[in-house]
Design an enzyme around this catalytic site. Sequence first.
Site, short mmCIF file in Angstrom:
data_model
loop_
_atom_site.label_atom_id
_atom_site.label_comp_id
_atom_site.label_asym_id
_atom_site.label_seq_id
_atom_site.Cartn_x
_atom_site.Cartn_y
_atom_site.Cartn_z
N ARG A 52 0.90 -1.22 0.12
CA ARG A 52 0.09 -0.10 -0.02
C ARG A 52 0.93 1.16 -0.12
O ARG A 52 0.77 2.24 -0.71
CB ARG A 52 -1.08 -0.05 1.22
CG ARG A 52 -1.57 1.46 1.52
CD ARG A 52 -2.85 1.35 2.22
NE ARG A 52 -2.86 0.44 3.38
CZ ARG A 52 -2.25 0.90 4.29
NH1 ARG A 52 -1.41 1.75 4.66
NH2 ARG A 52 -2.41 -0.01 5.45
N TYR A 104 -15.64 16.00 -16.50
CA TYR A 104 -15.95 14.72 -16.58
C TYR A 104 -17.18 14.39 -15.52
O TYR A 104 -17.22 14.83 -14.22
CB TYR A 104 -14.81 13.93 -16.18
CG TYR A 104 -15.10 12.26 -15.84
CD1 TYR A 104 -15.21 11.67 -17.30
CD2 TYR A 104 -15.21 11.57 -14.94
CE1 TYR A 104 -15.46 10.36 -17.15
CE2 TYR A 104 -15.21 10.49 -14.65
CZ TYR A 104 -15.51 9.53 -15.95
OH TYR A 104 -15.98 8.08 -15.75
N ASP A 176 -6.74 18.03 -15.00
CA ASP A 176 -7.09 16.86 -15.47
C ASP A 176 -6.48 16.74 -16.92
O ASP A 176 -7.26 17.31 -17.95
CB ASP A 176 -8.74 16.57 -15.19
CG ASP A 176 -8.88 15.27 -15.88
OD1 ASP A 176 -8.14 14.48 -16.59
OD2 ASP A 176 -10.20 14.57 -15.47
N LYS A 201 -7.45 5.74 -19.75
CA LYS A 201 -7.66 6.09 -20.96
C LYS A 201 -6.35 6.11 -21.77
O LYS A 201 -5.71 4.99 -22.15
CB LYS A 201 -8.23 7.60 -21.04
CG LYS A 201 -9.46 7.69 -20.23
CD LYS A 201 -10.60 6.98 -20.45
CE LYS A 201 -11.46 6.80 -18.94
NZ LYS A 201 -11.94 8.05 -18.60
C1 PLP Z 1 -12.32 8.71 -17.21
C2 PLP Z 1 -12.07 9.97 -16.74
C3 PLP Z 1 -11.98 10.20 -15.40
C4 PLP Z 1 -12.16 9.10 -14.36
O1 PLP Z 1 -11.25 8.27 -14.03
P1 PLP Z 1 -11.63 6.30 -14.06
O2 PLP Z 1 -10.50 5.76 -14.35
O3 PLP Z 1 -12.76 6.17 -14.89
O4 PLP Z 1 -12.12 6.62 -12.60
C5 PLP Z 1 -11.77 11.47 -14.90
N1 PLP Z 1 -11.57 12.45 -15.88
C6 PLP Z 1 -11.56 12.28 -17.21
C7 PLP Z 1 -11.24 13.53 -18.22
C8 PLP Z 1 -12.21 11.03 -17.54
O5 PLP Z 1 -12.06 10.80 -19.13
#
Ligand code: PLP
Length: 385
Positions: A52, A104, A176, A201
Amino acid sequence: MSEKERLGFETCAIHTGQQPERETGAVVTPVHLTSTYVHDAPGAHRGYEYTRSGNPTRTAFEECLASLERGSRGFAFASGTQASATLMQLLKVGDHVVCCDDMYGGTHRMFEQVYTRFGLSFSYADLTDPACFDEFVRDETAMVWLESPSNPLMKLVDITAIAERARARGVLVVVDNTFLSPYFQQPLALGADLVMHSTTKYIGGHSDLVGGAVVAKNEELAERVAFLSNATGGAQSPFDAYLCLRSLKTLAVRMQAHERSATAIARYLCSHPGVKRVYYPGLPEHPQFELAMRQSSGHGGTLSFEMDADLEEICRALSRFELFTLAESLGGVESLVEHPGLMTHASMPAELRESVGIGDGLVRMSVGLETLDDLIADIDQALAG
Ligand SMILES: *Cc1c(COP(=O)(O)O)cnc(C)c1O
């Protein structure tokens, strides 16, 4: 700045944090599937105590990603959402966050339905105009949360301009960076304090894992994130960290290919009679094309468009796709198509969705790495009905 950071992006992606393994000489970083580590004497460990808190496979990925984002340290989490949640834990009761309004859906849900219960408050502003930040900022504002390009309308925020305003008030800037990845955009170099990713992604890139990451600009912030990651337990599993590290090695070539096809598809959609409007920052028609060219070195593989049809017709068209998979998510090698109003952004209140422009006609595409002509033929037949 270390020697490695002065090397090119692709070189860092393939080598940083990834020296051959000492014992056997294995060139590829092994997956260290262990929860615990031997102490040579009580209290005398070799750098790792418990997975962890730290794991060598995860460390390799974190070091590599931090070098690509030009940050001080990186942290891998079990999901992008967990990475965002950990950043929220930097705040305290009474703090306020200014967010871009078109974000998001899951991040919005977490802010509103979880963190408001812990005494945080959030405002959603159209930050395409940086002056809008001044309207929403308060004495209690501790963080500004940016997505650029935003999801799904591909709006951009001028990260440098917002970061200047935020710095003047001691407000932390989080970006982000999921949509562009560090290959196309490096927010820390533009003035952000923290970068966050859903590595599910483009960084993972193969739709075979769920993961998240944070990169901190400096050691002070890195220490706070390291503490929270260990204290609240959201770190990524060694196997998923291994997959992310493996994927980083091809990030540059994948991003180039995603962008090439997305640009061609955006142009194709612009000339399609059934399409009213295309949202892709790489098109000169995009209202912020000039900012797109200045702020990032490319525009990624995700785009949205407005169809000139009613919801029923759009749903029928979406069901006709054969090569594009009708599914949420983005950034993988396979092309995906989805309806934000009914799918990814369904958790957003309808009113807010409509007010920011996510209407029934909106469709989002993640352009994958299949043969471009095949993708265009599939769009052609799906929209022909
Ligand atoms: C998918 C996504 C998230 C969330 O991520 P997870 O891996 O699904 O928890 C946050 N921000 C953006 C822009 C995303 O495309």
